[in-house]
Scaffold this motif. Structure first.
Motif, PDB file in Angstrom:
ATOM      1  N   LEU A 208       5.613  -1.049  -3.603  1.00 51.48           N
ATOM      2  CA  LEU A 208       4.872  -2.246  -3.212  1.00 51.48           C
ATOM      3  C   LEU A 208       4.980  -2.491  -1.712  1.00 51.48           C
ATOM      4  O   LEU A 208       3.969  -2.736  -1.039  1.00 51.48           O
ATOM      5  CB  LEU A 208       5.395  -3.462  -3.972  1.00 51.48           C
ATOM      6  CG  LEU A 208       4.831  -4.820  -3.522  1.00 51.48           C
ATOM      7  CD1 LEU A 208       3.319  -4.882  -3.755  1.00 51.48           C
ATOM      8  CD2 LEU A 208       5.542  -5.956  -4.252  1.00 51.48           C
ATOM      9  N   TYR A 209       6.174  -2.403  -1.169  1.00 47.67           N
ATOM     10  CA  TYR A 209       6.389  -2.804   0.219  1.00 47.67           C
ATOM     11  C   TYR A 209       6.141  -1.701   1.246  1.00 47.67           C
ATOM     12  O   TYR A 209       5.828  -2.000   2.395  1.00 47.67           O
ATOM     13  CB  TYR A 209       7.821  -3.333   0.388  1.00 47.67           C
ATOM     14  CG  TYR A 209       8.055  -4.631  -0.332  1.00 47.67           C
ATOM     15  CD1 TYR A 209       7.328  -5.777   0.013  1.00 47.67           C
ATOM     16  CD2 TYR A 209       8.973  -4.729  -1.367  1.00 47.67           C
ATOM     17  CE1 TYR A 209       7.528  -6.975  -0.657  1.00 47.67           C
ATOM     18  CE2 TYR A 209       9.179  -5.928  -2.029  1.00 47.67           C
ATOM     19  CZ  TYR A 209       8.458  -7.046  -1.670  1.00 47.67           C
ATOM     20  OH  TYR A 209       8.649  -8.232  -2.325  1.00 47.67           O
ATOM     21  N   PHE A 210       6.264  -0.438   0.840  1.00 46.64           N
ATOM     22  CA  PHE A 210       6.227   0.620   1.844  1.00 46.64           C
ATOM     23  C   PHE A 210       5.139   1.672   1.653  1.00 46.64           C
ATOM     24  O   PHE A 210       4.861   2.427   2.577  1.00 46.64           O
ATOM     25  CB  PHE A 210       7.585   1.312   1.934  1.00 46.64           C
ATOM     26  CG  PHE A 210       8.690   0.390   2.358  1.00 46.64           C
ATOM     27  CD1 PHE A 210       8.724  -0.148   3.630  1.00 46.64           C
ATOM     28  CD2 PHE A 210       9.693   0.033   1.470  1.00 46.64           C
ATOM     29  CE1 PHE A 210       9.729  -1.012   4.023  1.00 46.64           C
ATOM     30  CE2 PHE A 210      10.708  -0.827   1.850  1.00 46.64           C
ATOM     31  CZ  PHE A 210      10.719  -1.355   3.124  1.00 46.64           C
ATOM     32  N   GLU A 211       4.537   1.740   0.468  1.00 46.64           N
ATOM     33  CA  GLU A 211       3.448   2.703   0.310  1.00 46.64           C
ATOM     34  C   GLU A 211       2.212   2.216   1.044  1.00 46.64           C
ATOM     35  O   GLU A 211       1.960   1.004   1.137  1.00 46.64           O
ATOM     36  CB  GLU A 211       3.120   2.919  -1.172  1.00 46.64           C
ATOM     37  CG  GLU A 211       4.058   3.880  -1.861  1.00 46.64           C
ATOM     38  CD  GLU A 211       3.595   4.224  -3.265  1.00 46.64           C
ATOM     39  OE1 GLU A 211       2.480   3.829  -3.669  1.00 46.64           O
ATOM     40  OE2 GLU A 211       4.370   4.889  -3.980  1.00 46.64           O
ATOM     41  N   ARG A 212       1.440   3.135   1.542  1.00 56.20           N
ATOM     42  CA  ARG A 212       0.202   2.786   2.214  1.00 56.20           C
ATOM     43  C   ARG A 212      -0.922   2.633   1.189  1.00 56.20           C
ATOM     44  O   ARG A 212      -0.893   3.270   0.138  1.00 56.20           O
ATOM     45  CB  ARG A 212      -0.130   3.854   3.258  1.00 56.20           C
ATOM     46  CG  ARG A 212       0.899   3.832   4.390  1.00 56.20           C
ATOM     47  CD  ARG A 212       0.967   5.102   5.179  1.00 56.20           C
ATOM     48  NE  ARG A 212       2.192   5.133   5.989  1.00 56.20           N
ATOM     49  CZ  ARG A 212       2.581   6.169   6.693  1.00 56.20           C
ATOM     50  NH1 ARG A 212       1.858   7.276   6.703  1.00 56.20           N
ATOM     51  NH2 ARG A 212       3.703   6.121   7.387  1.00 56.20           N
ATOM     52  N   PRO A 213      -1.895   1.793   1.463  1.00 52.09           N
ATOM     53  CA  PRO A 213      -2.925   1.517   0.461  1.00 52.09           C
ATOM     54  C   PRO A 213      -3.820   2.715   0.174  1.00 52.09           C
ATOM     55  O   PRO A 213      -4.048   3.551   1.044  1.00 52.09           O
ATOM     56  CB  PRO A 213      -3.726   0.374   1.092  1.00 52.09           C
ATOM     57  CG  PRO A 213      -3.483   0.490   2.549  1.00 52.09           C
ATOM     58  CD  PRO A 213      -2.095   1.014   2.702  1.00 52.09           C
TER      59      PRO A 213
END
Length: 276
Positions: A208-213
């Motif tokens: 949620l916090y670190f993956e890119r969209p």
């Protein structure tokens, strides 16, 4: 005393290790990895010098199986009690289990992976990990594949002494925070009654916090969506006229800045904004 999987992603871009053990902070001792080069796990009276040595060998073009042989040949310590797994940029992984490791001990290796464990409930731990690794081939994220295998080993009995710690380390060029690091995932559970399950929970948070969209899922910040976002941001105290700027201000506070894209909104960001 430990079971682990060392592997690379199907596209060869990522390398990593997942490990669990009835041992405090296994993640501090067992894994090491270098982007575009490979990964290593050292365990069972671990020789921590194997970590830089293995990566140096891989970087010079030595295959993983040959790197394992070199590590063992150069070890002046109790080789019979060592266990190590190595994976390089291409080809099969390599694994070694010394004849004096606490039973049950053993490992297996194949194209892009090495699985090993000692003081296990039985061979079903390694077998289960291998089956889970191969069954997850459609999952593009290496960390999730590694933890699927680790969880399978855990459910098959894992370390016969019980549970305490688990960790996952994944590297890929430029995939770290802000694109300024190669460390994609580095999560550790050092002391917990169910460390593998806790590690899976942390990995979901990390995503949620670190993956890119995903570009395919982005929602344009126009029309009704833009009005909804503007209204929710205003209610949260972010009143900057520029919508992208207001969203960035809120997202930075919520630690969601890695998912920002100018002119659009990630569905995960929208869901968090709505929940707030």
């Amino acid at each position: 005393m430990t079971f682990s999987i060392v592997a690379r992603s199907a596209d060869g871009a990522a390398h990593g290790v997942a490990v669990a053990s009835k041992f405090l902070g296994a993640g501090a001792a067992v894994p090491a990895a270098l982007a575009t080069v490979g990964a290593v796990a050292t365990q069972s009276y671990a020789n921590l010098s194997y970590r830089p040595q293995a990566l140096t060998l891989l970087e010079t073009g030595v295959s993983a199986p040959l790197a394992v042989r070199a590590l063992i040949a150069g070890d002046a310590g109790p080789v019979g009690q060592r266990q190590v797994g190595v994976v390089g940029a291409a080809g099969d992984g390599g694994t070694f289990t010394g004849e004096d490791c606490h039973p049950w001990a053993g490992g297996t290796a194949g194209d892009g992976y090495a699985i090993q464990g000692n003081m296990l409930a039985g061979p079903q731990v390694v077998d289960g990990m291998e089956v889970a690794w191969q069954a997850s081939a459609a999952e593009p994220r290496l960390a999730y594949r590694l933890l699927a295998a680790l969880r399978a080993g855990d459910l098959a009995g894992g370390d016969r002494r019980g549970r305490q710690s688990a960790a996952v380390l994944v590297v890929a060029k430029g995939m770290g925070y802000g694109g300024t690091s190669d460390v994609w995932v580095d999560l550790r559970v050092d002391d917990h009654p169910d460390p593998v399950a806790e590690l899976l929970r942390l990995l979901e948070m990390h995503s949620l916090y670190f993956e890119r969209p995903d570009p395919a899922t982005l929602i344009p910040l126009t029309g009704a969506v833009a009005e909804e976002v503007r209204d929710r941001l205003k209610r949260a105290g972010h009143t900057t006229a520029d919508l992208d700027a207001a969203l960035a201000d809120w997202a930075g506070i919520e630690n969601l800045e890695e998912r920002l894209v100018t002119g659009a909104i990630d569905p995960h960001v929208l869901a968090q904004l709505r929940a707030a």
